[in-house]
Write a protein that holds these residues in place. Structure first.
Motif, short mmCIF file in Angstrom:
data_model
loop_
_atom_site.label_atom_id
_atom_site.label_comp_id
_atom_site.label_asym_id
_atom_site.label_seq_id
_atom_site.Cartn_x
_atom_site.Cartn_y
_atom_site.Cartn_z
N THR A 24 0.82 -1.22 0.00
CA THR A 24 0.00 0.00 0.00
C THR A 24 0.85 1.27 0.00
O THR A 24 0.35 2.35 -0.33
N ILE A 25 2.13 1.17 0.37
CA ILE A 25 2.97 2.37 0.38
C ILE A 25 3.64 2.60 -0.97
O ILE A 25 4.24 3.65 -1.19
N LEU A 26 3.54 1.64 -1.88
CA LEU A 26 4.16 1.78 -3.19
C LEU A 26 3.20 2.45 -4.15
O LEU A 26 2.01 2.15 -4.16
N PRO A 27 3.68 3.37 -4.99
CA PRO A 27 2.79 3.99 -5.97
C PRO A 27 2.31 2.97 -6.99
O PRO A 27 3.11 2.16 -7.47
N PRO A 28 1.04 2.97 -7.33
CA PRO A 28 0.54 2.03 -8.34
C PRO A 28 1.27 2.23 -9.67
O PRO A 28 1.61 3.37 -10.04
N LEU A 29 1.49 1.16 -10.39
CA LEU A 29 2.22 1.26 -11.65
C LEU A 29 1.47 2.12 -12.65
O LEU A 29 2.10 2.78 -13.49
N ARG A 30 0.15 2.15 -12.58
CA ARG A 30 -0.61 2.99 -13.51
C ARG A 30 -0.30 4.47 -13.28
O ARG A 30 -0.31 5.27 -14.22
N VAL A 31 -0.02 4.84 -12.01
CA VAL A 31 0.33 6.22 -11.71
C VAL A 31 1.74 6.52 -12.21
O VAL A 31 2.00 7.58 -12.78
N VAL A 32 2.66 5.57 -12.00
CA VAL A 32 4.02 5.74 -12.51
C VAL A 32 3.98 5.93 -14.03
O VAL A 32 4.62 6.84 -14.58
N ASP A 38 7.26 6.00 -20.43
CA ASP A 38 8.22 5.10 -21.07
C ASP A 38 9.16 4.54 -20.01
O ASP A 38 10.38 4.59 -20.13
N SER A 39 8.58 4.02 -18.95
CA SER A 39 9.37 3.56 -17.80
C SER A 39 8.95 2.17 -17.38
O SER A 39 7.94 1.63 -17.85
N PHE A 40 9.76 1.57 -16.52
CA PHE A 40 9.36 0.32 -15.89
C PHE A 40 9.95 0.28 -14.49
O PHE A 40 10.89 1.01 -14.17
N VAL A 41 9.36 -0.53 -13.65
CA VAL A 41 9.82 -0.70 -12.27
C VAL A 41 10.27 -2.14 -12.08
O VAL A 41 9.49 -3.07 -12.31
N LEU A 42 11.51 -2.32 -11.68
CA LEU A 42 12.04 -3.64 -11.37
C LEU A 42 12.16 -3.72 -9.85
O LEU A 42 13.07 -3.13 -9.27
N SER A 185 15.04 17.27 -22.32
CA SER A 185 14.18 17.67 -23.43
C SER A 185 12.76 17.16 -23.21
O SER A 185 12.53 16.11 -22.62
N GLN A 186 11.79 17.91 -23.70
CA GLN A 186 10.38 17.58 -23.50
C GLN A 186 10.06 16.18 -24.02
O GLN A 186 9.23 15.47 -23.46
N SER A 187 10.72 15.76 -25.10
CA SER A 187 10.40 14.46 -25.70
C SER A 187 10.96 13.29 -24.93
O SER A 187 10.61 12.14 -25.19
N ASN A 188 11.85 13.57 -23.95
CA ASN A 188 12.54 12.46 -23.27
C ASN A 188 12.35 12.41 -21.76
O ASN A 188 12.77 11.45 -21.12
N TRP A 189 11.72 13.44 -21.15
CA TRP A 189 11.75 13.49 -19.70
C TRP A 189 10.94 12.40 -19.03
O TRP A 189 11.11 12.11 -17.86
N LYS A 190 10.06 11.72 -19.76
CA LYS A 190 9.26 10.67 -19.14
C LYS A 190 9.98 9.34 -19.09
O LYS A 190 9.42 8.35 -18.64
N LYS A 191 11.22 9.30 -19.53
CA LYS A 191 11.94 8.03 -19.57
C LYS A 191 12.75 7.81 -18.30
O LYS A 191 13.96 7.69 -18.33
N ALA A 192 12.09 7.77 -17.17
CA ALA A 192 12.77 7.52 -15.90
C ALA A 192 12.64 6.05 -15.53
O ALA A 192 11.59 5.46 -15.71
N ILE A 193 13.69 5.47 -15.02
CA ILE A 193 13.66 4.06 -14.65
C ILE A 193 14.08 3.91 -13.20
O ILE A 193 15.07 4.48 -12.77
#
Length: 209
Positions: A24-32, A38-42, A185-193
Motif C-alpha cells: 500500500t505504500i508503493l505507488p501504483p504502476l498505472r500512476v508511474v 516510457d518507464s518500468f519498475v524492477l 528535453s520535453q520528448s525524453n523526460w518521461k523516460k525515468a527508470i
C-alpha cells in the motif's frame, strides 16, 4: 516436529500477509506510467517483505513530480517496518511542510525519522535506523530535474550510450546535497527508470549545468 511446522506455517502466513500491507505504500504502476510513460519498475525484494521501496508524489500547483528509491535499515520484517516510517516521513515532508528541494527534503526526512525513533528511546541510545535514498524533483512543464542522494547515486544514460554517474554523500541521510541539475528535453523526460538495486537511471538527452 508438527508443532514447529505449524508455527513456521503461521509465521510464514503472517509475513506473506504483511506484503499486502507494505504494497500500500508503493505507488501504483498505472500512476508511474501516467507521469513516466516510457518507464518500468524492477522491484525484486530479497525477502517476502523488505526495507527497499520506491516512492512518488504526483505534481501539484508547481508541476513538480517527486520520485525516489530508498533502502531502509535492516532486512525482512524489521526493514519493512522501518520503510513505513521513512515513507511516512517523505509524505509529511512534501505534503505537510511543503518542502520542494531534494536536499532539503532528505534533511527533513532525517529529522522526522530520528524524531519517530526517539519517542520511546528512554535510554537516549544512538538512533541508527534510517535509509539510503536517491531523490529526484522533476518539473513536468520545463523538464528541469534536481537530484539529491544519500549513499545512492544517479546514473544518466545519454542517447549516445554514454553513462554518467553522479555520486551521493557517503552517509545514510547525512547532509544530502543537490549534486546536479539536469535540463531534459520535453520528448525524453518521461523516460525515468527505477531500480531496486537503488540506482536511479535517467536515459535521455540532457544538458548538465
Amino acid at each position: 516436529k508438527k508443532v514447529v511446522e505449524e508455527k513456521n506455517h503461521e509465521i510464514l502466513d503472517s509475513i506473506t500477509y504483511a506484503t499486502r500491507i507494505q504494497a500500500t505504500i508503493l505507488p501504483p504502476l498505472r500512476v508511474v506510467k501516467k507521469y513516466l510513460n516510457d518507464s518500468f519498475v524492477l522491484y525484486l525484494p530479497k525477502d517476502i517483505v523488505a526495507g527497499d521501496f520506491y516512492w512518488m508524489e504526483t505534481p501539484g500547483a508547481d508541476d513538480t513530480l517527486f520520485f525516489a528509491v530508498c533502502d531502509c535499515t535492516g532486512h525482512g520484517v524489521p526493514g519493512a517496518m522501518v520503510s513505513v516510517v521513512c515513507h511516512n516521513a517523505l509524505n509529511r515532508t512534501v505534503r505537510e511542510f511543503f518542502i520542494t528541494q531534494p536536499a532539503q527534503i532528505l534533511d527533513k526526512v532525517t529529522e522526522l525519522v530520528v524524531q519517530a525513533f526517539s519517542l520511546n528511546n528512554a535510554d537516549n541510545d544512538e538512533i541508527k535506523d534510517g535509509m539510503d535514498a536517491s531523490l529526484c524533483a522533476l518539473n513536468t512543464t520545463t523538464g528541469h530535474l534536481q537530484w539529491a542522494g544519500a549513499n545512492n547515486p544517479l546514473w544518466v544514460v545519454k542517447l549516445n550510450g554514454e553513462l554518467v554517474e553522479y555520486k551521493p554523500t557517503s552517509s545514510q541521510l547525512e547532509n544530502p546535497v543537490i549534486l546536479c541539475h539536469l535540463q531534459i528535453s520535453q520528448s525524453n523526460w518521461k523516460k525515468a527508470i527505477y531500480y531496486t538495486c537503488l540506482r536511479m537511471v535517467m536515459p535521455t538527452s540532457v544538458a548538465v549545468n
